[in-house]
Enzyme design. Structure first.
Site, mmCIF file in Angstrom:
data_model
loop_
_atom_site.group_PDB
_atom_site.id
_atom_site.type_symbol
_atom_site.label_atom_id
_atom_site.label_comp_id
_atom_site.label_asym_id
_atom_site.label_seq_id
_atom_site.Cartn_x
_atom_site.Cartn_y
_atom_site.Cartn_z
ATOM 1 N N HIS A 142 24.440 27.132 27.220
ATOM 2 C CA HIS A 142 24.567 26.641 28.591
ATOM 3 C C HIS A 142 25.537 25.460 28.649
ATOM 4 O O HIS A 142 25.925 24.904 27.625
ATOM 5 C CB HIS A 142 23.206 26.230 29.152
ATOM 6 C CG HIS A 142 22.331 27.381 29.522
ATOM 7 N ND1 HIS A 142 21.511 28.017 28.606
ATOM 8 C CD2 HIS A 142 22.152 28.039 30.698
ATOM 9 C CE1 HIS A 142 20.862 29.005 29.207
ATOM 10 N NE2 HIS A 142 21.230 29.040 30.465
ATOM 11 N N LYS A 146 22.986 20.723 31.240
ATOM 12 C CA LYS A 146 21.621 21.250 31.240
ATOM 13 C C LYS A 146 20.709 20.350 30.410
ATOM 14 O O LYS A 146 21.057 19.976 29.285
ATOM 15 C CB LYS A 146 21.586 22.682 30.700
ATOM 16 C CG LYS A 146 20.217 23.360 30.824
ATOM 17 C CD LYS A 146 20.306 24.834 30.472
ATOM 18 C CE LYS A 146 18.959 25.517 30.550
ATOM 19 N NZ LYS A 146 18.387 25.467 31.911
#
Length: 251
Positions: A142, A146
């Site tokens: 990600h 995040k």
């Protein structure tokens, strides 16, 4: 027409959800909830749930785990259905969501993508076929903003595989602290954070002299917003209970 409140309306996902709804004729946004109350001209944004005055059919939540208690309190008191797509919940918070679903309809999934949910089903099938002969590792990637790791989606995949195998597996998040061979009852979990990666999940089944890999790559956040809006339309008029993508796909 499904009237929707967006929780986290001024966040990145909240804005994408609003854009998706703008392109549909079966639903509309009637209000938003966000600490940032500016940015829209076609509906009002309230700083918290206590000040919200509009009524809606469904809440779509892409906000923060810290807002869960107030969201559930509002939803239960007003009998409003909720699509909860926020990630990073603790086990205690997940238990609160499940308890609330006894009073209102709640659609809860760690990932709203149709493709990811297909990946989960394929991983379950692979686990059934390959059984104890293959080691299982999950890699998720990600963007660098995040916060939670591993991702909720990675945990969703691992849980689905583990349930298929009668919950015989233990999750291994960190290997560097122990110098020992891999236990056959492990599911390895690995998180990568960097750049603007939207979301990638890879499930590896590693056996003797062969490797099977299942993977999903998201090109934009819109796929998650589309799934959440579809869930909201699906949820209108449903009785209290906990719903997920399997129920939506079966309709």
């Amino acid at each position: 027409m499904v009237n929707i409140i967006i929780s986290g309306a001024n966040g990145k996902m909240g804005r994408v959800v609003n854009n998706c709804i703008d392109n549909r004729n079966d639903c509309k946004v009637v209000a938003g909830v966000d600490i940032n109350t500016e940015g829209y001209s076609d509906f009002e944004i309230f700083p918290n749930w206590k000040e919200l005055s509009q009524k809606a059919d469904v809440i779509i939540d892409f906000s923060n785990p810290s807002t869960l208690d107030s969201l559930l309190e509002y939803a239960i008191n007003t009998k409003t259905a909720a699509v909860i797509a926020t990630t990073g919940f603790t086990d205690e918070q997940v238990a609160k969501i499940k308890e609330a679903s006894k009073e209102i309809p709640i659609f809860f999934s760690f990932n709203m993508s149709l493709g990811v949910n297909l990946l989960v089903n394929l991983a379950k099938k692979a686990a059934l076929v390959l059984g104890e002969q293959f080691d299982i590792e999950i890699i998720e990637k990600h963007h660098n903003q995040k916060i939670d790791a591993p991702s909720g989606t990675a945990l969703m995949i691992a849980d689905a595989i583990n349930e298929t195998l009668n919950n015989t597996k233990q999750y291994k998040y960190d290997r560097h602290s122990q110098r020992q061979k891999r236990d056959k009852n492990e599911i390895g979990m690995h998180a990568v954070r960097g750049g603007t990666i939207v979301g990638e999940h890879e499930v590896i089944f590693a056996g003797r002299d062969e490797v099977i890999t299942l993977a999903h790559k998201a090109a934009s956040k819109e796929i998650f917003a589309v799934g959440a809006v579809n869930a909201a339309v699906f949820l209108k008029g449903k009785s209290s209970g906990l719903y997920d993508m399997n129920g939506l796909l079966d309709e």
